[in-house]
Design a protein around this motif. Structure first.
Motif, short mmCIF file in Angstrom:
data_model
loop_
_atom_site.label_atom_id
_atom_site.label_comp_id
_atom_site.label_asym_id
_atom_site.label_seq_id
_atom_site.Cartn_x
_atom_site.Cartn_y
_atom_site.Cartn_z
N ARG A 351 0.51 -1.25 -0.27
CA ARG A 351 -0.14 0.21 -0.02
C ARG A 351 0.99 1.32 -0.21
NH1 ARG A 351 -0.59 1.05 5.35
NH2 ARG A 351 1.44 -0.53 6.85
N ALA A 352 0.62 2.54 -0.76
CA ALA A 352 1.42 3.41 -0.96
C ALA A 352 0.90 3.74 0.07
CB ALA A 352 0.81 4.90 -2.28
N VAL A 353 1.30 5.10 1.03
CA VAL A 353 2.19 5.74 2.07
C VAL A 353 3.07 6.54 1.91
CG1 VAL A 353 1.34 3.60 3.74
CG2 VAL A 353 3.33 4.48 3.99
N GLY A 354 2.50 7.91 2.70
CA GLY A 354 3.14 9.32 2.92
C GLY A 354 3.91 9.09 4.42
N VAL A 355 4.59 9.74 5.34
CA VAL A 355 5.21 9.76 6.00
C VAL A 355 5.54 11.56 6.98
CG1 VAL A 355 6.25 7.65 5.65
CG2 VAL A 355 7.64 9.57 5.12
N GLY A 356 5.88 11.48 7.95
CA GLY A 356 6.92 12.58 8.55
C GLY A 356 8.30 12.55 8.99
N GLY A 357 8.17 11.37 9.16
CA GLY A 357 10.03 11.17 8.86
C GLY A 357 10.11 11.58 8.12
N SER A 358 11.87 12.51 7.60
CA SER A 358 11.95 12.25 6.42
C SER A 358 13.22 11.58 5.88
CB SER A 358 12.77 14.07 6.22
OG SER A 358 13.52 14.11 6.28
N THR A 359 13.13 11.24 4.63
CA THR A 359 14.78 9.97 4.03
C THR A 359 15.27 11.48 3.00
OG1 THR A 359 13.25 9.25 2.79
CG2 THR A 359 12.72 8.47 4.83
N VAL A 360 16.59 10.10 2.65
CA VAL A 360 17.05 10.77 1.74
C VAL A 360 15.78 11.13 0.07
CG1 VAL A 360 18.82 10.71 2.30
CG2 VAL A 360 18.30 8.91 0.88
N ALA A 361 15.11 10.11 0.11
CA ALA A 361 14.08 9.92 -0.94
C ALA A 361 13.54 11.68 -1.89
CB ALA A 361 12.90 9.22 -0.66
N CYS A 362 13.38 12.70 0.10
CA CYS A 362 12.80 13.63 -0.79
C CYS A 362 13.84 14.45 -1.97
CB CYS A 362 12.79 14.81 0.49
SG CYS A 362 13.64 14.83 1.14
N LEU A 363 15.18 13.97 -1.49
CA LEU A 363 16.38 14.90 -2.50
C LEU A 363 16.71 14.40 -3.98
CD1 LEU A 363 18.95 14.42 -0.21
CD2 LEU A 363 17.97 17.21 -0.20
N LEU A 364 16.07 13.16 -3.92
CA LEU A 364 15.92 12.53 -5.39
C LEU A 364 14.35 12.88 -5.54
CD1 LEU A 364 16.62 9.31 -4.01
CD2 LEU A 364 18.05 10.24 -5.66
N ARG A 365 13.68 12.78 -5.29
CA ARG A 365 12.27 13.37 -5.94
C ARG A 365 12.48 15.35 -6.14
NH1 ARG A 365 9.21 10.44 -0.80
NH2 ARG A 365 9.40 8.85 -1.96
N ALA A 366 13.36 15.75 -5.66
CA ALA A 366 13.47 17.35 -5.95
C ALA A 366 14.18 17.37 -7.28
CB ALA A 366 14.25 17.81 -5.09
N ARG A 367 14.59 16.29 -7.37
CA ARG A 367 15.65 16.07 -9.43
C ARG A 367 14.63 15.65 -9.77
NH1 ARG A 367 20.74 17.95 -9.10
NH2 ARG A 367 21.74 18.83 -7.02
N GLY A 368 13.85 14.68 -9.77
CA GLY A 368 12.91 14.37 -10.62
C GLY A 368 13.26 13.31 -10.77
N LEU A 369 13.43 12.76 -9.59
CA LEU A 369 13.96 10.82 -9.77
C LEU A 369 12.95 9.78 -8.84
CD1 LEU A 369 17.55 11.11 -9.33
CD2 LEU A 369 16.90 10.98 -11.17
N PRO A 370 12.18 9.83 -9.29
CA PRO A 370 11.26 8.76 -8.91
C PRO A 370 11.39 7.97 -7.96
CG PRO A 370 10.65 8.97 -10.93
CD PRO A 370 11.60 9.43 -10.79
N ALA A 371 11.32 7.38 -6.48
CA ALA A 371 11.77 7.17 -5.32
C ALA A 371 10.79 6.35 -4.72
CB ALA A 371 13.03 8.02 -4.31
N ALA A 372 10.78 5.38 -3.97
CA ALA A 372 10.14 4.65 -2.99
C ALA A 372 11.03 4.60 -2.10
CB ALA A 372 9.95 3.70 -3.97
#
Length: 408
Positions: A351-372
């Motif tokens: 199941r797809a979820v969102g979280v309050g904790g931060s991971t490095v995925a946000c840095l990847l997504r900010a560059r247009g790189l879809p990360a799970a």
């Protein structure tokens, strides 16, 4: 080949214990947390990579004069597949301090084995990811398998203290490493059954709040303006932010923005002095779409009210800001491939979820790189007696191996 690879990984219980024991002993704390960085831990990881035949190893280290080595290590390793398209696994090497030693039932830096459980600082956050990645690399080497996809592994510094010397440095220095059609997995959050695939994160806003009053003797508090008392009043006043910003998004748990007082700096060293200054911090996690400036305006308005009521001044500073990014689409290739592998290995429905904790995925997504972001974890990172399951390290490695073969 795929079946052989998964079977080989399943047999590596002893190897999980061996690697986790070695990694935990390194005490890889960043300088902000009173440590000397990740250098020794990185050297051990590189040694394990070379031992299983990995030769494509790149260092993207970040200069940092605060640590003995002068560098914060970031290791990028690749095992070529039939296709240059790459499955990337990201793991961070730094850990947080153990906290109150009395809360641990043993030495935090010495792994304890209890059946399927491993206890020690860092075993879940984030050494399980490191171990699982190494298990896949070792299986490919032992079986002499060239997978359909290339396996990429990134072992990062500085995740616990902002990423500036970690993946943020890697992305600034080597933006050519990752491509939009690669599969990027960050095993740094998850759920106990392995069903949660994180595709979105809240923005992170840390505030440093300084309250200034007037020092006085503890026996004559009326002659001063107690900054500590005013700060306590302000912390309670800021609780009202949750009511001011009540929006919810069911993708997240909790579904709302959160505003939490956390750290409190020492003020006066003695008991009989009314402090003139008091400093505390707020950890704010903002739902996507909630504007930072709107929140800061509300914070300052509440600070002004307390300042007038208590006869003090209040300074609000942004200690750290990490904006939210566009979520990874649930139908993106990485989510679909990961979901299929999770079904296969763990027999649960993802199941797809969102979280309050931060991971490095946000840095990847900010560059247009879809990360799970995914792993099967007990979700007890940063806690005393931090625990990870041996079976989860093995199962997660099987999931990653299955993904490597998803394009056969």
């Amino acid at each position: 080949m795929k079946t052989s690879c998964l079977q080989h990984i399943a047999s590596q219980r002893g190897r999980v214990i061996e690697i986790q024991t070695a990694l935990t002993a390194f005490r890889a704390l960043g300088p902000e947390n009173g440590g000397d960085g990740e250098h020794a831990k990185a050297a051990y990881i590189e040694e394990q990579l070379r031992a299983c035949g990995v030769t494509d190893i790149t260092h993207v280290d970040s200069p940092d004069a605060r640590v003995t080595s002068g560098l914060r290590p970031n290791i990028v390793a690749r095992i070529p597949g039939a296709s240059p398209r790459t499955l990337w696994i990201f793991g961070h090497m730094d850990v947080v301090p153990p906290g109150d030693a009395a809360s641990w039932h043993g030495d935090p830096w010495q792994v304890r084995v209890d059946g399927d459980s491993l206890v020690g600082r860092g075993v879940e956050d984030n050494q399980q990811a490191i171990v699982s990645a190494l298990l896949v690399a070792e299986a490919l080497h032992a079986l002499r398998i060239t997978p359909p996809l290339t396996l990429g592994m990134v072992f990062m510094a500085d995740e616990e203290c902002g990423n500036d010397h970690g993946l943020a440095h890697v992305l600034r220095t080597r933006p050519d490493l990752f491509h939009a059609d690669d599969l990027l997995v960050v095993p740094d959050s998850g759920s106990p059954d392995g069903s949660a695939i994180e595709v979105a994160e809240k923005a992170v806003l840390w505030l440093r709040i300084t309250v200034r009053g007037l020092q006085a003797h503890g026996s004559a508090p009326h002659k001063g303006r107690n900054a500590f008392l005013a700060a306590a009043d302000l912390a309670l006043e800021l609780e009202g932010l949750a009511h001011e910003f009540p929006a919810e998004d069911a993708l997240f748990s909790p579904p709302c923005s959160t505003f939490t007082p956390t750290r409190h700096d020492a003020n006066v060293p003695n008991v009989n002095t009314v402090p003139a200054e008091d400093v505390f911090y707020m950890d704010c996690r903002l739902l996507p779409g909630l504007d930072r400036e709107t929140v800061l305006a509300a914070v300052r308005r509440r600070c002004d009210a307390v300042a007038a009521r208590r006869g003090v001044s209040v300074l609000v500073e942004t200690h750290h800001w990490l904006p939210s990014t566009a979520p990874t689409p649930p139908d993106s290739p990485v989510v679909l491939a990961l979901a299929q592998a999770v079904r296969e290995v763990y027999a649960v429905e993802p199941r797809a979820v969102g979280v309050g904790g931060s991971t490095v995925a946000c840095l990847l997504r900010a560059r247009g790189l879809p990360a799970a972001v995914w792993s099967r974890v007990l979700d007890n990172c940063h806690a005393p007696d931090e625990t990870a399951l041996i079976s989860s390290a093995l199962g997660d490695a099987q999931v990653f191996a299955s993904m490597l073969f998803s394009h056969e």
